[in-house]
Design an enzyme around this catalytic site. Structure first.
Site, PDB file in Angstrom:
ATOM      1  N   TRP A  31      -0.753   8.973   4.291  1.00 55.89           N
ATOM      2  CA  TRP A  31      -1.186   8.005   4.791  1.00 55.89           C
ATOM      3  C   TRP A  31      -0.812   7.787   6.254  1.00 55.89           C
ATOM      4  O   TRP A  31       0.460   8.024   6.515  1.00 55.89           O
ATOM      5  CB  TRP A  31      -0.876   6.891   3.894  1.00 55.89           C
ATOM      6  CG  TRP A  31      -1.842   6.213   3.229  1.00 55.89           C
ATOM      7  CD1 TRP A  31      -2.179   6.665   1.890  1.00 55.89           C
ATOM      8  CD2 TRP A  31      -2.677   4.934   3.076  1.00 55.89           C
ATOM      9  NE1 TRP A  31      -3.193   5.714   1.361  1.00 55.89           N
ATOM     10  CE2 TRP A  31      -3.552   4.769   2.186  1.00 55.89           C
ATOM     11  CE3 TRP A  31      -2.890   4.307   4.315  1.00 55.89           C
ATOM     12  CZ2 TRP A  31      -4.232   3.849   1.873  1.00 55.89           C
ATOM     13  CZ3 TRP A  31      -3.831   2.909   4.362  1.00 55.89           C
ATOM     14  CH2 TRP A  31      -4.566   2.867   2.968  1.00 55.89           C
ATOM     15  N   GLU A  67       4.570   6.914  -3.100  1.00 60.03           N
ATOM     16  CA  GLU A  67       5.204   8.013  -4.192  1.00 60.03           C
ATOM     17  C   GLU A  67       6.215   8.909  -3.310  1.00 60.03           C
ATOM     18  O   GLU A  67       6.838   9.750  -4.160  1.00 60.03           O
ATOM     19  CB  GLU A  67       3.671   9.312  -3.967  1.00 60.03           C
ATOM     20  CG  GLU A  67       2.591   8.801  -4.962  1.00 60.03           C
ATOM     21  CD  GLU A  67       1.944   7.562  -4.409  1.00 60.03           C
ATOM     22  OE1 GLU A  67       1.623   7.528  -3.293  1.00 60.03           O
ATOM     23  OE2 GLU A  67       1.867   6.792  -5.192  1.00 60.03           O
ATOM     24  N   ILE A  91       1.409   0.280   6.922  1.00 68.23           N
ATOM     25  CA  ILE A  91       0.972  -0.756   8.141  1.00 68.23           C
ATOM     26  C   ILE A  91       0.375  -1.878   7.394  1.00 68.23           C
ATOM     27  O   ILE A  91      -0.267  -1.924   6.137  1.00 68.23           O
ATOM     28  CB  ILE A  91      -0.144   0.010   9.156  1.00 68.23           C
ATOM     29  CG1 ILE A  91       0.383   1.086   9.576  1.00 68.23           C
ATOM     30  CG2 ILE A  91      -0.680  -1.001   9.958  1.00 68.23           C
ATOM     31  CD1 ILE A  91      -0.744   1.765  10.603  1.00 68.23           C
ATOM     32  N   THR A  95      -3.481  -8.210   2.903  1.00 65.50           N
ATOM     33  CA  THR A  95      -2.917  -8.764   1.642  1.00 65.50           C
ATOM     34  C   THR A  95      -1.639  -8.301   1.618  1.00 65.50           C
ATOM     35  O   THR A  95      -1.029  -7.947   2.480  1.00 65.50           O
ATOM     36  CB  THR A  95      -3.666  -7.814   0.343  1.00 65.50           C
ATOM     37  OG1 THR A  95      -3.070  -6.620   0.209  1.00 65.50           O
ATOM     38  CG2 THR A  95      -5.061  -7.749   0.595  1.00 65.50           C
ATOM     39  N   HIS A  97      -0.047  -6.226  -0.440  1.00 68.00           N
ATOM     40  CA  HIS A  97      -0.038  -4.892  -0.749  1.00 68.00           C
ATOM     41  C   HIS A  97       1.145  -4.054   0.155  1.00 68.00           C
ATOM     42  O   HIS A  97       2.141  -3.447  -0.589  1.00 68.00           O
ATOM     43  CB  HIS A  97      -1.101  -4.255  -0.799  1.00 68.00           C
ATOM     44  CG  HIS A  97      -1.162  -2.745  -1.475  1.00 68.00           C
ATOM     45  ND1 HIS A  97      -1.654  -1.792  -0.939  1.00 68.00           N
ATOM     46  CD2 HIS A  97      -0.842  -2.271  -2.633  1.00 68.00           C
ATOM     47  CE1 HIS A  97      -1.506  -0.682  -1.805  1.00 68.00           C
ATOM     48  NE2 HIS A  97      -0.925  -1.246  -2.981  1.00 68.00           N
TER      49      HIS A  97
HETATM   50  N1  LIG Z   1      -1.753   1.065   2.714  1.00 69.75           N
HETATM   51  C1  LIG Z   1      -0.703   2.380   2.864  1.00 69.75           C
HETATM   52  C2  LIG Z   1      -0.680   3.071   1.334  1.00 69.75           C
HETATM   53  N2  LIG Z   1      -1.149   2.819   0.631  1.00 69.75           N
HETATM   54  C3  LIG Z   1      -0.813   3.712  -0.390  1.00 69.75           C
HETATM   55  C4  LIG Z   1       0.184   3.707  -1.144  1.00 69.75           C
HETATM   56  O1  LIG Z   1       1.336   4.281  -0.707  1.00 69.75           O
HETATM   57  C5  LIG Z   1      -0.007   4.473  -2.601  1.00 69.75           C
HETATM   58  O2  LIG Z   1      -0.243   5.894  -2.163  1.00 69.75           O
HETATM   59  C6  LIG Z   1      -1.028   3.927  -3.656  1.00 69.75           C
HETATM   60  O3  LIG Z   1      -0.653   2.538  -3.649  1.00 69.75           O
HETATM   61  C7  LIG Z   1      -1.151   4.666  -5.027  1.00 69.75           C
HETATM   62  O4  LIG Z   1       0.169   4.755  -5.572  1.00 69.75           O
HETATM   63  N3  LIG Z   1       0.664   4.092   1.767  1.00 69.75           N
HETATM   64  C8  LIG Z   1       1.238   4.367   3.011  1.00 69.75           C
HETATM   65  O5  LIG Z   1       2.124   5.035   3.167  1.00 69.75           O
HETATM   66  N4  LIG Z   1       0.839   3.503   4.092  1.00 69.75           N
HETATM   67  C9  LIG Z   1       0.051   2.613   4.192  1.00 69.75           C
HETATM   68  O6  LIG Z   1      -0.201   1.867   5.117  1.00 69.75           O
HETATM   69  C1  LIG Z   2       0.005  -1.535   3.077  1.00 66.52           C
HETATM   70  C2  LIG Z   2      -1.548  -1.220   2.548  1.00 66.52           C
HETATM   71  O1  LIG Z   2      -1.689  -0.809   1.542  1.00 66.52           O
HETATM   72  C3  LIG Z   2      -2.453  -1.636   3.298  1.00 66.52           C
HETATM   73  O2  LIG Z   2      -2.803  -0.681   4.349  1.00 66.52           O
HETATM   74  C4  LIG Z   2      -3.868  -2.180   2.533  1.00 66.52           C
HETATM   75  O3  LIG Z   2      -4.537  -3.063   3.245  1.00 66.52           O
HETATM   76  P1  LIG Z   2      -4.915  -4.373   2.700  1.00 66.52           P
HETATM   77  O4  LIG Z   2      -3.829  -5.155   2.350  1.00 66.52           O
HETATM   78  O5  LIG Z   2      -5.730  -5.056   3.799  1.00 66.52           O
HETATM   79  O6  LIG Z   2      -5.805  -4.289   1.393  1.00 66.52           O
END
Ligand SMILES: Nc1c(NC[C@H](O)[C@H](O)[C@H](O)CO)[nH]c(=O)[nH]c1=O
Ligand SMILES: CC(=O)[C@@H](O)COP(=O)(O)O
Length: 158
Positions: A31, A67, A91, A95, A97
């Site tokens: 990512w 992961e 980043i 949300t 997340h």
């Molecule tokens: N949004 C970002 C992610 N999202 C993916 C998660 O890390 C993971 O692979 C997924 O939730 C499945 O388990 N990952 C990053 O490294 N950076 C991001 O900005």
């Molecule tokens: C950190 C993340 O998973 C992010 O990039 C996902 O974006 P969002 O919070 O707008 O769904």
């Protein structure tokens, strides 16, 4: 100390021992790969600059930073690996997340290092914006990959 006050690529030479015979695993999240590839380049070159042999650096990729915890466990359990460097960039989006990933990977990596009694380095950027990430992956604030590699080397000299 805020990164804006200290370059991530500046470091003291304290606790830097000869690591020419040590082995390092580097796990890279895919990512935000423009950022994470820069982090890898910084970490890899810093290890070489401190005498680590190319054949003693083992790279693995993971889909995302979440992961990194499991992948670091798979690497840390290998007797031939002395230290693991985890590189990622999470980043902030719209949300919560972001919060869940950052919290999970910080705790997960910590638990692996304690379980296997090895340095497992948190080389994960958690910026609000892409620009903040780029600034810390070879930009004006240095390279967190450099910092992560130096941290691994210093921990092996503990
Ligand atoms: N949004 C970002 C992610 N999202 C993916 C998660 O890390 C993971 O692979 C997924 O939730 C499945 O388990 N990952 C990053 O490294 N950076 C991001 O900005
Ligand atoms: C950190 C993340 O998973 C992010 O990039 C996902 O974006 P969002 O919070 O707008 O769904």
């Amino acid at each position: 100390m805020a990164t804006s006050l200290k370059s991530l690529s500046d470091h003291s030479s304290k606790n830097i021992r000869n690591v020419s015979d040590r082995t390092f695993g580097i796990i890279v999240s895919e990512w935000n790969e423009e950022v994470t590839e820069s982090l890898f380049s910084g970490a890899y070159q810093t290890l070489l600059d401190h005498g680590v042999k190319k054949e003693n650096i083992f790279r693995k990729n993971v889909p995302g930073s979440f992961e990194l915890s499991l992948a670091s466990q798979w690497m840390a359990q290998e007797e031939g690996i002395d230290a693991v460097i985890c590189l990622g960039c999470v980043i902030q989006g719209e949300t919560k997340h972001f919060d869940f990933i950052c919290d999970a990977v910080a705790h997960g990596i910590t638990n692996v290092s304690l379980k296997y009694n090895k340095p497992v380095i948190f080389g994960v950027l958690t910026p609000n914006t892409q620009q903040q990430a780029l600034d810390r992956a070879g930009g004006k604030h240095g390279n967190k990959g450099d910092e992560a590699a130096i941290t691994a080397i210093k921990m092996l000299g503990f």
